[in-house]
Design an enzyme around this catalytic site. Structure first.
Site, PDB file in Angstrom:
ATOM      1  N   ARG A  18      43.599  91.637  42.041  1.00 26.49           N
ATOM      2  CA  ARG A  18      42.697  91.874  40.905  1.00 26.49           C
ATOM      3  C   ARG A  18      41.356  92.418  41.364  1.00 26.49           C
ATOM      4  NH1 ARG A  18      44.176  86.433  37.638  1.00 26.49           N
ATOM      5  NH2 ARG A  18      46.123  87.217  36.786  1.00 26.49           N
TER       6      ARG A  18
ATOM      7  N   GLU B 290      52.751  93.895  42.340  1.00 23.31           N
ATOM      8  CA  GLU B 290      53.586  93.744  41.148  1.00 23.31           C
ATOM      9  C   GLU B 290      55.070  93.616  41.506  1.00 23.31           C
ATOM     10  OE1 GLU B 290      52.812  92.982  38.182  1.00 23.31           O
ATOM     11  OE2 GLU B 290      50.666  93.176  38.457  1.00 23.31           O
TER      12      GLU B 290
ATOM     13  N   THR C  67      58.766  86.541  42.826  1.00 22.78           N
ATOM     14  CA  THR C  67      58.354  85.182  43.147  1.00 22.78           C
ATOM     15  C   THR C  67      57.079  84.819  42.395  1.00 22.78           C
ATOM     16  OG1 THR C  67      57.992  83.665  45.015  1.00 22.78           O
ATOM     17  CG2 THR C  67      56.999  85.833  45.212  1.00 22.78           C
TER      18      THR C  67
ATOM     19  N   LEU D  72      62.467  87.108  49.970  1.00 18.80           N
ATOM     20  CA  LEU D  72      62.088  87.386  48.578  1.00 18.80           C
ATOM     21  C   LEU D  72      63.306  87.665  47.704  1.00 18.80           C
ATOM     22  CD1 LEU D  72      58.905  89.636  48.850  1.00 18.80           C
ATOM     23  CD2 LEU D  72      59.067  87.446  47.691  1.00 18.80           C
ATOM     24  N   GLY D  73      64.417  88.078  48.340  1.00 22.00           N
ATOM     25  CA  GLY D  73      65.612  88.376  47.557  1.00 22.00           C
ATOM     26  C   GLY D  73      65.545  89.738  46.885  1.00 22.00           C
TER      27      GLY D  73
ATOM     28  N   TYR E   4      57.335  98.333  32.779  1.00 13.76           N
ATOM     29  CA  TYR E   4      56.323  97.317  33.068  1.00 13.76           C
ATOM     30  C   TYR E   4      55.457  97.713  34.264  1.00 13.76           C
ATOM     31  CZ  TYR E   4      53.922  93.429  34.998  1.00 13.76           C
ATOM     32  OH  TYR E   4      52.916  92.674  35.533  1.00 13.76           O
TER      33      TYR E   4
ATOM     34  N   ASP F 238      55.553  91.665  30.435  1.00 10.30           N
ATOM     35  CA  ASP F 238      56.439  90.951  31.369  1.00 10.30           C
ATOM     36  C   ASP F 238      56.888  89.649  30.699  1.00 10.30           C
ATOM     37  OD1 ASP F 238      54.261  89.250  31.518  1.00 10.30           O
ATOM     38  OD2 ASP F 238      54.314  89.071  33.702  1.00 10.30           O
TER      39      ASP F 238
ATOM     40  N   CYS G  21      50.353  79.456  28.073  1.00 10.09           N
ATOM     41  CA  CYS G  21      51.540  79.484  27.216  1.00 10.09           C
ATOM     42  C   CYS G  21      52.779  79.423  28.115  1.00 10.09           C
ATOM     43  CB  CYS G  21      51.525  80.755  26.361  1.00 10.09           C
ATOM     44  SG  CYS G  21      52.621  80.667  24.933  1.00 10.09           S
TER      45      CYS G  21
ATOM     46  N   CYS H 156      49.490  72.777  23.885  1.00  9.22           N
ATOM     47  CA  CYS H 156      49.065  73.532  22.695  1.00  9.22           C
ATOM     48  C   CYS H 156      47.800  72.955  22.064  1.00  9.22           C
ATOM     49  CB  CYS H 156      50.184  73.566  21.665  1.00  9.22           C
ATOM     50  SG  CYS H 156      51.629  74.455  22.285  1.00  9.22           S
TER      51      CYS H 156
ATOM     52  N   CYS I 187      44.735  74.844  23.274  1.00 11.30           N
ATOM     53  CA  CYS I 187      44.932  76.294  23.330  1.00 11.30           C
ATOM     54  C   CYS I 187      43.953  76.970  22.375  1.00 11.30           C
ATOM     55  CB  CYS I 187      46.369  76.615  22.931  1.00 11.30           C
ATOM     56  SG  CYS I 187      46.660  78.386  22.816  1.00 11.30           S
TER      57      CYS I 187
ATOM     58  N   CYS J 257      48.467  80.352  15.849  1.00  9.78           N
ATOM     59  CA  CYS J 257      49.779  80.505  16.493  1.00  9.78           C
ATOM     60  C   CYS J 257      50.883  80.047  15.539  1.00  9.78           C
ATOM     61  CB  CYS J 257      49.834  79.690  17.783  1.00  9.78           C
ATOM     62  SG  CYS J 257      51.454  79.736  18.568  1.00  9.78           S
TER      63      CYS J 257
HETATM   64  N1  ADE Z   1      52.560  88.341  37.374  1.00  9.95           N
HETATM   65  C1  ADE Z   1      52.850  89.640  37.306  1.00  9.95           C
HETATM   66  N2  ADE Z   1      51.781  90.401  37.491  1.00  9.95           N
HETATM   67  C2  ADE Z   1      50.756  89.564  37.692  1.00  9.95           C
HETATM   68  C3  ADE Z   1      49.390  89.740  37.957  1.00  9.95           C
HETATM   69  N3  ADE Z   1      48.879  90.945  38.071  1.00  9.95           N
HETATM   70  N4  ADE Z   1      48.637  88.644  38.098  1.00  9.95           N
HETATM   71  C4  ADE Z   1      49.192  87.435  37.996  1.00  9.95           C
HETATM   72  N5  ADE Z   1      50.469  87.199  37.755  1.00  9.95           N
HETATM   73  C5  ADE Z   1      51.249  88.249  37.607  1.00  9.95           C
END
Ligand code: ADE
Length: 355
Positions: free
Chosen positions: A28, A40, A46, A83-84, A123, A141, A195, A202, A205, A211
């Protein structure tokens, strides 16, 4: 800090929640599309906590598109090990090469060009374009499906064609067009932290007043999924040879699970095998020959994948016969075995063997 005067109440509540609850995550803090792409794809495999280690290791080893494109696929798979879903690693490697060849090594900036890369779906393309370039594409997602299904009380199955269209349109409509990246991160984070799938809190929230699922007691029912995945049972018998400190591994080459990973010579049977039948079988003598001694049996391990349940057992034997079948395997020092990319299942057998 973004001005919240020109945004909808939904967007405002979301961003306020995000500001005070978001996790500091390394992907981020960047607008580098390559880094975002890697994060991503890892996060499709995972959870964030486990993904962090993989992420750091991967981008340290392959810090750029060119580093990934120029790497050997065996090394890429080694960094993906555990990771698969190894096709994701193959696809990333191919996409990196494609970027070198078609885009002079520059990550594309147009959504359609990003979407056209191997292994990048709606996505991931939306995630890259919104997080890296702040382009107005909504990310949907699993977290976002859940949040939207509950908030709007939508029971259309999220894995149906209609459901995918409906949720994509809704997410796009809700998108904050000036701060698309931030909005998308917040939507994902809200699904991941607040969520949550089971027993969400809830009462605490910020969306509880509006909601629909909360009002109508549908929180545990939504989202709805249509298809139950059909599970296939498979039976593997691993032949773990000790030939004076050497063993044999074979690279899986067929286009299915674990392509490109190494495993012991394997006999696959349609039903759970009996040891005496395996030992009498042609497949076994083709691999092992006649002169061997059994060190011990390796009892069954059940390994669960998304579409397959694998029941694997095996045998640890000593032999120094080199059959034709073994000539098509790699003969390696047992002490070096950890240099090879193996599935998690093979990893469990290595543990049992004490290798
Ligand atoms: N899951 C998928 N993308 C994500 C992201 N950018 N930050 C946190 N969790 C995620």
């Amino acid at each position: 800090m973004l001005s919240i005067n020109d945004i909808t109440p939904f967007q405002k509540t979301l961003i306020q929640w995000y500001d005070s609850h978001k996790r500091d995550l390394p992907w981020r803090e960047t607008h580098n599309p390559y880094i975002i792409w890697v994060s991503e794809i890892i996060l499709q495999q995972t959870q964030v906590v486990q993904g962090l280690d993989y992420f750091y290791r991967f981008i340290t080893q392959f810090p750029s598109v060119s580093a990934l494109a120029n790497a050997n696929i065996d090394t890429v798979l080694k960094y993906w090990q555990g990771l698969g879903y190894y096709s994701r690693a193959h696809n990333m490697h191919n996409a990196a090469k494609e970027i070198m060849a078609k885009h002079h090594g520059n990550f594309p900036t147009e959504y359609t060009a990003v979407r056209a890369l191997k292994g990048i779906g709606d996505y991931t393309a939306a995630a890259i374009c919104s997080f890296a370039y702040n382009q107005p594409y909504a990310t949907v997602d699993g977290n976002v499906y859940r949040f939207l299904a509950r908030y709007f009380g939508i029971s259309t199955p999220i894995d149906s064609t209609n459901g995918k269209k409906e949720f994509a349109a809704l997410a796009q409509q809700l998108l904050n067009l000036t701060h698309s990246g931030l909005h998308n991160q917040a939507m994902i984070e809200f699904g991941a932290l607040q969520c949550v799938p089971r027993s969400p809190d809830c009462n605490n929230c910020p969306f509880k007043e509006s909601c629909k699922a909360f009002a109508e007691d549908l929180v545990e029912i939504l989202p709805v999924k249509e298809k139950r995945t059909k599970i296939r049972d498979r039976f593997f018998f691993y032949i773990c040879i000790d030939d004076n400190g050497y063993t044999y591994l074979k690279k899986r080459s067929n286009d299915e699970i674990w392509k490109g990973l190494f495993e012991f010579p394997t006999i696959e049977t349609p039903k759970r095998p009996m040891l005496e039948n395996i030992l009498k079988s042609e497949a076994f003598s083709e691999i092992v020959g006649k002169n061997y001694s059994i060190i011990n049996q390796l009892p069954e391990i059940k390994h669960v994948l998304s579409h397959q349940h694998i029941y694997a057992c095996g045998i640890h034997i000593r032999t120094n016969e080199q059959t034709d079948a073994l000539h098509s395997c790699q003969r390696i020092r047992i002490a070096d075995i950890h240099q090879f990319a193996v599935s998690r299942l093979t990893g469990k057998f290595l543990e049992k063997l004490g290798w």
